[in-house]
Design a protein around this motif. Sequence first.
Motif, mmCIF file in Angstrom:
data_model
loop_
_atom_site.group_PDB
_atom_site.id
_atom_site.type_symbol
_atom_site.label_atom_id
_atom_site.label_comp_id
_atom_site.label_asym_id
_atom_site.label_seq_id
_atom_site.Cartn_x
_atom_site.Cartn_y
_atom_site.Cartn_z
ATOM 1 N N THR A 169 22.424 13.388 67.946
ATOM 2 C CA THR A 169 21.050 13.833 67.711
ATOM 3 C C THR A 169 20.947 14.630 66.420
ATOM 4 O OG1 THR A 169 20.508 13.831 70.071
ATOM 5 C CG2 THR A 169 19.161 15.229 68.653
ATOM 6 N N LEU A 170 21.919 15.487 66.152
ATOM 7 C CA LEU A 170 21.908 16.266 64.908
ATOM 8 C C LEU A 170 21.900 15.342 63.697
ATOM 9 C CD1 LEU A 170 24.572 19.020 65.742
ATOM 10 C CD2 LEU A 170 22.116 19.116 66.055
ATOM 11 N N ARG A 171 22.725 14.319 63.734
ATOM 12 C CA ARG A 171 22.808 13.392 62.594
ATOM 13 C C ARG A 171 21.537 12.568 62.437
ATOM 14 N NH1 ARG A 171 29.149 11.401 62.607
ATOM 15 N NH2 ARG A 171 29.927 13.175 61.411
ATOM 16 N N GLN A 172 20.937 12.164 63.547
ATOM 17 C CA GLN A 172 19.678 11.425 63.469
ATOM 18 C C GLN A 172 18.589 12.282 62.814
ATOM 19 O OE1 GLN A 172 19.266 10.583 67.598
ATOM 20 N NE2 GLN A 172 20.860 9.005 67.576
ATOM 21 N N ALA A 173 18.550 13.555 63.182
ATOM 22 C CA ALA A 173 17.564 14.466 62.585
ATOM 23 C C ALA A 173 17.786 14.601 61.083
ATOM 24 C CB ALA A 173 17.649 15.832 63.263
ATOM 25 N N GLN A 174 19.042 14.664 60.685
ATOM 26 C CA GLN A 174 19.349 14.782 59.255
ATOM 27 C C GLN A 174 19.046 13.491 58.508
ATOM 28 O OE1 GLN A 174 23.424 15.885 59.874
ATOM 29 N NE2 GLN A 174 23.030 18.093 59.843
ATOM 30 N N GLN A 179 26.490 24.452 64.073
ATOM 31 C CA GLN A 179 26.741 25.084 62.770
ATOM 32 C C GLN A 179 27.737 24.264 61.957
ATOM 33 O OE1 GLN A 179 28.603 29.041 62.815
ATOM 34 N NE2 GLN A 179 27.173 29.645 61.193
ATOM 35 N N ASN A 180 28.765 23.757 62.613
ATOM 36 C CA ASN A 180 29.782 22.958 61.920
ATOM 37 C C ASN A 180 29.207 21.661 61.350
ATOM 38 O OD1 ASN A 180 31.752 24.837 62.473
ATOM 39 N ND2 ASN A 180 32.480 23.802 64.327
ATOM 40 N N TYR A 181 28.125 21.166 61.971
ATOM 41 C CA TYR A 181 27.530 19.913 61.512
ATOM 42 C C TYR A 181 26.273 20.138 60.665
ATOM 43 C CZ TYR A 181 30.766 16.975 64.088
ATOM 44 O OH TYR A 181 31.904 16.328 64.522
#
Length: 233
Positions: free
Chosen positions: A33-38, A60-62
Amino acid sequence: MKRICTICARGGSKGVKNKNIRDLLGQPLIVYTLRQAQECQLFDIIAMSSDSQKILDIAQNYGVDILVNRPPELATDRSAKIPAIQHCVEEVERLSGQKFDVVVDLDATSPLRLPEDIQSAVSLLETEKISNVITGTPSRRSPYFNLVELGRDSVVRLSKPLNQPIVRRQDSPKCFDMNASIYVWQRDVLFNATTVFNPDTRLFLMPEERSIDIDSELDFEIVELLMRKKSIH
């Protein structure tokens, strides 16, 4: 137009233990999900809200922009989602000094969505100038035909019977499952909301294969199988 993405992920889970940080093909679940948002490149700020330090550390690491510690009263099994989103936005606005126009909340347990789904849902809100957008997929069961309820008398009844009974599922009114994947709000509407339904709420349709929300071990296995199949091809 300023946009914020919130990802609200609790540390506890009864259906699937520690599901938000559970390994899925070599990465913690929330990372998808974090990567999709980015990758959709829409947001001024991406924020992670959690009561779990492990989840916040992974975020935080991602490269998440702002971490928000969710209060215990907003992180119980019975806590509603909207107050958690509101709290996250308020904290980010306080910390960043910015005020947002559009709020997008992504469910951390829906890793099969695509960045294009997020872009399209946001575009629907902004183009149509509506209050909010929810996402869903065509339902496999119909309350007018084959979705039943068990009454207090233990008798099975159709959930939503019509005066003229339907004999073919194809003839029943179209129904959709909310897939809990993407919620898009006008910021001011969100802060007056107690429900996701407004007079002008719109539905953004997603295909079934991108609509699985992980709530059980079976869901997790299905998602893992689909992702392996996708990576092979």
